[in-house]
Design a protein around this motif. Structure first.
Motif, PDB file in Angstrom:
ATOM      1  N   ALA A 250      39.988  27.073  36.878  1.00 60.20           N
ATOM      2  CA  ALA A 250      40.474  28.381  36.403  1.00 60.20           C
ATOM      3  C   ALA A 250      40.316  28.510  34.890  1.00 60.20           C
ATOM      4  O   ALA A 250      39.921  29.566  34.384  1.00 60.20           O
ATOM      5  CB  ALA A 250      41.939  28.559  36.804  1.00 60.20           C
ATOM      6  N   SER A 254      37.305  31.154  33.161  1.00 59.79           N
ATOM      7  CA  SER A 254      37.980  32.384  32.765  1.00 59.79           C
ATOM      8  C   SER A 254      37.941  32.518  31.245  1.00 59.79           C
ATOM      9  O   SER A 254      37.850  31.520  30.519  1.00 59.79           O
ATOM     10  CB  SER A 254      39.436  32.398  33.257  1.00 59.79           C
ATOM     11  OG  SER A 254      40.180  31.340  32.660  1.00 59.79           O
ATOM     12  N   GLY A 274      48.584  28.671  45.700  1.00 58.67           N
ATOM     13  CA  GLY A 274      47.310  29.241  45.285  1.00 58.67           C
ATOM     14  C   GLY A 274      47.238  29.366  43.782  1.00 58.67           C
ATOM     15  O   GLY A 274      48.239  29.540  43.104  1.00 58.67           O
ATOM     16  N   THR A 276      45.244  31.581  40.829  1.00 59.47           N
ATOM     17  CA  THR A 276      44.420  32.774  40.568  1.00 59.47           C
ATOM     18  C   THR A 276      44.414  33.087  39.094  1.00 59.47           C
ATOM     19  O   THR A 276      45.301  32.705  38.361  1.00 59.47           O
ATOM     20  CB  THR A 276      44.926  33.996  41.348  1.00 59.47           C
ATOM     21  OG1 THR A 276      46.309  34.238  41.006  1.00 59.47           O
ATOM     22  CG2 THR A 276      44.826  33.770  42.845  1.00 59.47           C
TER      23      THR A 276
END
Length: 276
Positions: A250, A254, A274, A276
């Motif tokens: 991540a 990102s 999870g 995200t």
């Protein structure tokens, strides 16, 4: 003997020259044919049919020629078959002889090795990725250490502390990569132990995100928890290791100042985490 062959999970065919004289149900399933196909084509060509299924016909032709041209010898080869997804079939051929040693024909065994092949590929990709991941922390550690030891310039305490902090952070990263390599080895050897214990998941996640926020200050980390989260029986170290891999991805993929969220969902049967 017929009943034994019929119950085999491996596909089995007996060929007299090139003519199929016996096949079990597993062979029909693995070759994606029916008994009617064998009846309709009196001289059903197994080699030709395998080439029609092959994902790489040129490679398969070379391998199958070695098998088919020497019925008196034992051969084994793996062939990639095309479908919605590529599957792998192991083909083993052996001679069938009479009591006097005369060649009667050949037996052919078929085994679906798609899972085995996927595991080998996955293990290779993991090792390649881990080897690549070793380069960055080693380069940073080496660079900082060389700068601190070899330069005649006097570094102010703040700069020295920053370099030592980089060495410490990258050493932790190196430790994680090496643990991943060890885990791959243990999984391959079937020797991966699980240390199960009841843990409070919110506390584990909060500690993990606090460390991550210090290490990646150009990102924002949020923990999305339902109320309440029941205690969970698991291997806390393995859970943290898996989450670290997800968080690494991540962060890597990102942009700066992005918010990364760990969300926890629960029901009567399971807890899902999870990123995200």
């Amino acid at each position: 003997l017929t009943e034994i062959c019929a119950s085999m999970s491996s596909g089995f065919m007996l060929l007299n020259q090139q003519r199929v004289v016996y096949t079990n149900a597993s062979a029909l399933r693995l070759l994606r044919i029916s008994k009617q196909d064998l009846v309709a084509e009196h001289d059903f060509d197994v080699r030709k049919h395998l080439l029609s299924l092959s994902a790489e016909p040129q490679i398969a032709r070379s391998e199958l020629d070695s098998v088919w041209q020497h019925p008196e010898e034992e051969f084994s080869t793996d062939v990639a078959l095309t479908d919605a997804a590529v599957s792998w079939l192991r083909i083993r051929s052996f001679p069938v002889r009479d009591n006097n040693g005369g060649l009667l024909g050949r037996g052919v065994l078929f085994d679906d090795i798609t899972l085995e092949h996927s595991l080998v590929e996955s293990r290779g990709e993991t090792l390649a990725l881990a080897a690549h991941e070793l380069k960055t922390p080693l380069a940073i550690i080496k660079g900082c250490a060389t700068t601190l030891l070899g330069s005649s310039a006097r570094w102010d305490p703040a700069m020295q502390r920053e370099m030592l902090q980089m060495i410490d952070t990258q050493s932790d990263r190196l430790h994680d990569v090496l643990n991943t390599l060890l885990d791959v080895w243990r999984l391959d050897a079937g020797a991966q132990p699980l240390r199960l214990a009841q843990i409070r998941l919110p506390e584990l996640l909060q500690q993990l995100l606090r460390r991550r926020q210090e290490q990646a200050s150009d990102h924002y980390f949020v923990l999305d928890l339902p109320k309440p989260v029941p205690p969970v029986v698991c291997d806390a170290m393995r859970i943290e290791q898996a989450l670290n891999h997800l968080l690494n991805n991540a962060i890597t993929y990102s942009a700066a100042n992005t918010t990364i969220t760990i969300r926890v969902d629960t029901n009567d049967l399971e807890v899902r985490i999870g990123v995200t």
